[in-house]
Design an enzyme around this catalytic site. Structure first.
Site, mmCIF file in Angstrom:
data_model
loop_
_atom_site.group_PDB
_atom_site.id
_atom_site.type_symbol
_atom_site.label_atom_id
_atom_site.label_comp_id
_atom_site.label_asym_id
_atom_site.label_seq_id
_atom_site.Cartn_x
_atom_site.Cartn_y
_atom_site.Cartn_z
ATOM 1 C CG ASP A 199 44.546 34.160 40.859
ATOM 2 O OD1 ASP A 199 45.294 33.288 40.358
ATOM 3 O OD2 ASP A 199 43.315 34.056 40.888
ATOM 4 C CG ASP A 255 43.044 30.527 44.349
ATOM 5 O OD1 ASP A 255 43.026 31.687 43.963
ATOM 6 O OD2 ASP A 255 42.038 29.790 44.409
ATOM 7 C CE LYS A 263 35.286 24.133 40.659
ATOM 8 N NZ LYS A 263 34.851 25.495 40.764
HETATM 9 P P1 GTP Z 1 36.751 34.844 40.336
HETATM 10 O O1 GTP Z 1 35.858 35.732 39.511
HETATM 11 O O2 GTP Z 1 36.714 35.224 41.781
HETATM 12 O O3 GTP Z 1 36.532 33.390 40.105
HETATM 13 O O4 GTP Z 1 38.257 35.156 39.921
HETATM 14 P P2 GTP Z 1 38.896 35.181 38.454
HETATM 15 O O5 GTP Z 1 38.041 35.947 37.537
HETATM 16 O O6 GTP Z 1 40.285 35.687 38.607
HETATM 17 O O7 GTP Z 1 38.835 33.696 37.983
HETATM 18 P P3 GTP Z 1 39.848 32.514 38.238
HETATM 19 O O8 GTP Z 1 40.409 32.630 39.609
HETATM 20 O O9 GTP Z 1 39.193 31.260 37.856
HETATM 21 O O10 GTP Z 1 40.964 32.820 37.157
HETATM 22 C C1 GTP Z 1 42.196 32.135 37.170
HETATM 23 C C2 GTP Z 1 43.239 33.057 36.577
HETATM 24 O O11 GTP Z 1 42.940 33.313 35.205
HETATM 25 C C3 GTP Z 1 43.325 34.400 37.261
HETATM 26 O O12 GTP Z 1 44.697 34.767 37.318
HETATM 27 C C4 GTP Z 1 42.558 35.333 36.337
HETATM 28 O O13 GTP Z 1 43.098 36.650 36.371
HETATM 29 C C5 GTP Z 1 42.800 34.698 34.972
HETATM 30 N N1 GTP Z 1 41.691 34.845 34.038
HETATM 31 C C6 GTP Z 1 40.418 34.416 34.198
HETATM 32 N N2 GTP Z 1 39.679 34.727 33.117
HETATM 33 C C7 GTP Z 1 40.510 35.377 32.254
HETATM 34 C C8 GTP Z 1 40.327 35.972 30.949
HETATM 35 O O14 GTP Z 1 39.244 35.978 30.370
HETATM 36 N N3 GTP Z 1 41.433 36.545 30.359
HETATM 37 C C9 GTP Z 1 42.647 36.576 30.987
HETATM 38 N N4 GTP Z 1 43.653 37.159 30.364
HETATM 39 N N5 GTP Z 1 42.839 36.036 32.219
HETATM 40 C C10 GTP Z 1 41.794 35.447 32.840
#
Ligand code: GTP
Length: 349
Positions: free
Chosen positions: A106, A215, A157
């Site tokens: 993302d 991001d 943080k």
């Molecule tokens: P928020 O719920 O808004 O915090 O977004 P998010 O769930 O995407 O969390 P975050 O931005 O912290 O995740 C960072 C990256 O890791 C993103 O590209 C997510 O798609 C990915 N990500 C987070 N958790 C997982 C998981 O359990 N499995 C996989 N495959 N990717 C994950």
């Protein structure tokens, strides 16, 4: 080179858009943001990308089928969300014995991944973490490095708005460094794996590239990514501003500001006024409507003469003609008409 792209987050901060679209598939101007990520990888010689998720998997299937060209895509279904670290460990068997890239799915960036790889090799690093200079590190947490670039500490943080280097969510990893971590349990790369590797004295370096980096986690950042793309701030990507899909129908009497993107199949009627906003595929902005600093989701509708300011309309949401909304969040399919007094939830953008 191979890469694993993490696409399995729930995208809670980008709700309500992510109620029906996984965050990496939310469109960025003319294609899903994940297409931008994969094109960037291909431009730096990545021939194969492993995608892994357990969330809204069906939508990814059609994305993969529609995508052509490099990199080749390997899909992994997670039985349960494994977190950022667990997902990478789980993908190891597909990533070979050479250093590989791991990145959040993302992020919009033009980081020079080729230079990052050269840096990794020169330092004989086991892990290289891309760093982004943030003026306010509060949402991220800080990565502290020594003068030679070696990572000393991941700091939680900060409470005060201090500037500093933050983890950009892009890593080069020697697969050997992850052997021994459990395969099928949730694990955070930032909070568990990296701090443990630092404590073991592993060779972990921070790479500062002078790059565009954003991001796409929140509606504000998602809008900002569009504005920056339309301004040509991301190296290698050019769009006309405003951007109007060739498959959109925008009436000649409508007014579109410079920071506007209109997706395929969208309809904008006469005398509508759109500024600093995006109108996604198949959405409709009615005659004389005003859309300002807002996201109009796929197939959503702003009725004739209605005004939306700082709003997010999820897929299929509808604002009745003549209404005025400010700072509203409308869930998928939600309708606001004169009988409903709710203004969605959440504050202004
Ligand atoms: P928020 O719920 O808004 O915090 O977004 P998010 O769930 O995407 O969390 P975050 O931005 O912290 O995740 C960072 C990256 O890791 C993103 O590209 C997510 O798609 C990915 N990500 C987070 N958790 C997982 C998981 O359990 N499995 C996989 N495959 N990717 C994950």
């Amino acid at each position: 080179m191979r890469a694993v792209v993490l696409v399995g987050g729930e995208g809670t901060r980008l709700r309500p858009l992510t109620e029906t679209i996984p965050k990496p598939l939310v469109p960025l101007v003319d294609r899903p943001s994940l297409d931008h990520v994969l094109d960037h990888l291909a431009a730096h010689g990545v021939h194969e990308a492993v995608l892994s998720s357990s969330y809204l998997e069906e939508r990814f299937r059609s994305f993969i089928e529609a995508r052509h060209g490099r990199p080749r895509i390997v899909w992994i279904t997670e039985e349960e969300p494994l977190g950022t670290g667990g997902a990478i460990v789980n993908a190891l068997e597909h990533l070979g014995d050479e250093p590989f890239l791991a990145l959040n799915g993302d992020i919009l960036t033009d980081l020079d991944l080729t230079a990052m790889r050269a840096f990794h090799e020169e330092r004989r690093a086991e892990v290289t973490i891309a760093l982004h200079r943030a003026e306010d590190a509060r949402p991220f947490g800080l990565v502290l490095t020594a003068t030679d670039g070696r990572v000393r500490e991941f700091r939680e943080k900060p409470e005060e708005p201090v500037p500093g280097d933050v983890n950009a969510g892009i890593y080069l990893l020697d697969p050997a460094v992850l052997r021994g971590w459990p395969r099928a349990r949730p694990l955070s790369i930032e909070r568990e794996v990296f701090p443990a590797l630092i404590a073991e004295g592993r060779r972990i370096y921070g790479f500062r590239g002078e790059a565009y980096w954003l991001d796409l986690g929140t509606p504000e950042q998602y809008l900002q990514a569009h504005f920056d793309l339309l301004e040509g701030k991301v190296r290698g990507i050019r769009y006309p501003a405003p951007y109007v899909s060739p498959e959109a129908r925008v009436d000649l009497r409508a007014h579109l500001g410079r920071w506007v993107s209109v997706g395929p199949g969208a309809v904008v009627r006469p005398d509508a006024e759109i500024d600093d906003s995006i109108v996604l595929a198949r959405a409709r902005v009615g005659a004389g409507a005003r859309v300002l600093a807002s996201i109009v989701g796929p197939a959503a509708e702003v009725g004739d003469g209605a005004t939306v300011v700082g709003c997010v309309l999820a897929e299929g949401a509808r604002v009745a003609p003549g209404l005025a909304l400010e700072g509203a969040r409308l869930g998928a399919g939600e309708v606001v008409d004169p009988r409903s007094v709710t203004q969605g939830s959440g504050g202004p953008l």
